[in-house]
Design an enzyme around this catalytic site. Structure first.
Site, PDB file in Angstrom:
ATOM      1  CG  ASP A   1      17.047  23.351   2.606  1.00  0.00           C
ATOM      2  OD1 ASP A   1      17.152  23.933   3.697  1.00  0.00           O
ATOM      3  OD2 ASP A   1      18.007  23.064   1.892  1.00  0.00           O
TER       4      ASP A   1
ATOM      5  CG  ASP B   1      21.442  22.273   4.069  1.00  0.00           C
ATOM      6  OD1 ASP B   1      20.886  22.921   3.177  1.00  0.00           O
ATOM      7  OD2 ASP B   1      21.636  22.708   5.200  1.00  0.00           O
TER       8      ASP B   1
ATOM      9  CB  THR C   1      23.069  26.691   1.692  1.00  0.00           C
ATOM     10  OG1 THR C   1      22.546  25.397   1.438  1.00  0.00           O
ATOM     11  CG2 THR C   1      22.139  27.416   2.602  1.00  0.00           C
ATOM     12  CB  THR C   2      25.100  24.018  -2.534  1.00  0.00           C
ATOM     13  OG1 THR C   2      24.412  23.254  -1.572  1.00  0.00           O
ATOM     14  CG2 THR C   2      26.357  23.307  -2.911  1.00  0.00           C
TER      15      THR C   2
END
Length: 543
Positions: free
Chosen positions: A406, A75, A108-109
């Protein structure tokens, strides 16, 4: 005066004052292009760390904290939070992924990779002597074009009729890059069911307070389950109390179940045996009274926020009133919400209408260990649910928790805004094509920045292709030319090697707000970094 800071005044032989400034050699200062390059390098190295964890074939990172705790995660936000970043610009990258995590919960990445790519492109433009403000204005325009384009290619997505299948498909996209993807289907179903059972579809809102994620190591990931009710990590207060209760009426108490202590500052003098005995008797009577009050209200289970004496425990057992003690605040609230009970602060206020109701309360044990938990099910208000995760070790359980979080965020976003775009880098390629076209039409110097923005957008599909072991440039070029030829914005990188690039067929779906947020956040951050041209930091010996 201010000039005196860190300096001292001296006089030369003619009595003229002059100022000696201390420690100038240790202070470091960067300005102009050098500073911008250093920022860009820092941000790029952070993005480089995350590039390899993008996509379904992305790899996990292991992070060891200073006290030796180990986190294994995929994550983006977690990786950056646990990374010990010193550089001030790299810290901004950390906050960037954090804000994406708080706002959207997924992507998020990608947001960091995009920001890194934008900066990389900006560096080349800066070297050509384009002013940073012009670059950032061009980026701003390009971002607007890209976002409008995403709006144009988005599909709307039926949430209203609560068809689970499409929602599960979306959740599976999110879980694809995580460690849990071997039982991804099950996790996706758990996430969807959890959200649907607490979602308020009229207000288009989902309250995460009603979903509790409880983790327990041991067992396999496949043993995870969704409990329509509350799980409390506590046991009955006395080992001989019944382990399973049906049709329970719960008294939820926040007052201590103890003998009344003299609250005032007076000393209690016990002078003789008789005094002591009468005090003891008084305590016993009080206890019996308290328990009788609970029983009279019709409760068949007492849940107490505070402790009991052993006395009280024993009396509860004698009077066949099962009780649970030391239940924490948030859990008490959840139990109250789930069972529809009221939290009672004093014994005297207990009445039958304040009791909660649950269909069954049972204790479950795990394996050979002494670990037991209480499960409160079939509640009066089924909107409180608990996701109960199992895994072979702490790291996997924690990662599963982040993954399901997520997935739930994504489904919540769909409930709030049901438009989607297709994943696999398809939307980025499509937006890049649109931005490049807009750049052609722009005559000012900003067109260079817009073209750079288009190139940066392609870094996401490129990273996907790279992680999937395809040759990045060839694959990207092929997909891009096909998108232009067939005018089909759904063609993306075929990560899973299914031989089909159309992401609609592969069911790789992302939420539109997530994607738009990514582009907006990344662009804002990059504009901010480009505007910085001077860094003063205290030197080593000065801190």
């Amino acid at each position: 005066g201010p000039a005196m800071q860190g300096g001292q005044i001296a006089f030369d032989e003619y009595g003229q004052p002059f100022i000696i400034l201390k420690d100038q050699s240790t202070k470091s200062r960067m300005s102009g292009l050098e500073a911008q390059k250093s920022h860009i390098l820092a941000a790029r190295s952070v993005a480089q760390c995350l590039r390899s964890s993008l996509g379904p074939k992305g790899l996990d990172k292991i992070l060891v904290s200073p006290d030796g705790e180990i986190t294994v995660t995929n994550d983006g936000a977690t990786i950056l939070q646990k990374m010990d970043v010193d550089h001030q610009i790299a810290k901004l990258m950390v906050q960037l992924s954090k804000s994406q995590d708080e706002e959207i919960g997924d992507g998020t990445t990608g947001v960091v990779v995009l920001a890194g790519a934008l900066l990389e492109q900006a560096e080349q433009l800066l070297e050509r002597g384009i002013h940073p403000i012009r670059i950032s204005d061009g980026y701003e325009k390009a971002a607007r074009v890209a976002i409008d384009h995403l709006d144009a290619i988005a599909d709307s997505f039926p949430v209203e009729n609560l068809d689970r299948e499409p929602l599960i498909k979306v959740a599976l996209t999110t879980l694809g890059s995580k460690i849990v993807n071997r039982c991804g289907r099950k996790f996706a179903e758990m996430a969807v069911d959890a959200i649907l059972s607490v979602a308020d579809l009229d207000r288009k809102d989902v309250s995460f307070d009603l979903i509790k994620i409880e983790c327990k190591t041991g067992g396999a990931l496949e043993d995870s389950q969704l409990v329509k009710g509350v799980i409390v990590d506590k046991t009955m207060s006395h080992s001989q109390m019944p382990k399973e209760l049906k049709d329970v009426k719960l008294a939820i108490l926040t007052c201590p179940f103890e003998p009344p202590k003299p609250k005032t500052k007076h000393n209690l003098n016990v002078g003789s045996v008789e005094d002591y005995n009468s005090l003891y008797k008084f305590e016993q009577e009080k206890f019996c009274e308290m328990i009788k009050q609970v029983k009279d209200s019709g409760a068949t289970l007492a849940i107490c926020q505070w402790g009991f004496d052993d006395e009280a425990n024993h009396l509860c057992l004698q009077n066949e009133l099962p009780a649970v003690r030391w239940v924490g605040g948030p859990e008490i609230e959840l139990i109250a919400i789930a069972t529809g009970g009221r939290i009672v602060p004093r014994f005297s206020e207990l009445s039958s209408d304040k009791l909660g109701f649950a269909g069954s309360v049972r204790e479950i044990g795990f394996g050979t260990t002494k670990d037991r938990m209480l499960v409160i099910e079939e509640c009066h208000n089924s909107r409180a649910v608990t996701i109960f995760l199992r895994g072979s070790n702490q790291m996997i359980v924690q990662e599963a928790k982040r993954s399901i979080w997520d997935a739930m965020c994504v489904i919540r976003n769909l409930v709030r805004d049901n438009r989607i775009v297709y994943g696999g880098g398809s939307n980025e390629i499509s937006a890049a094509i649109a931005v490049a076209e807009a750049a052609e039409k722009n005559s000012s110097i900003e067109q260079y920045a817009m073209r750079a923005f288009a190139d940066a957008l392609e870094s996401v599909p490129m990273a996907l292709a790279e992680n999937s072991g395809l040759s990045p440039f060839a694959t990207l070029a092929e997909v891009k030319s096909r998108q232009i030829k067939e005018n089909n914005p759904r063609l993306g990188i075929d990560c899973m090697d299914k031989g089909e690039s159309d992401m609609k067929v592969q069911h790789v779906i992302e939420t539109l707000i997530g994607k738009k947020q990514q582009i907006m956040l990344a662009t804002q951050l990059v504009r901010m970094i480009l505007k910085i041209d001077d860094v003063r930091s205290p030197g080593e010996g000065d801190e």
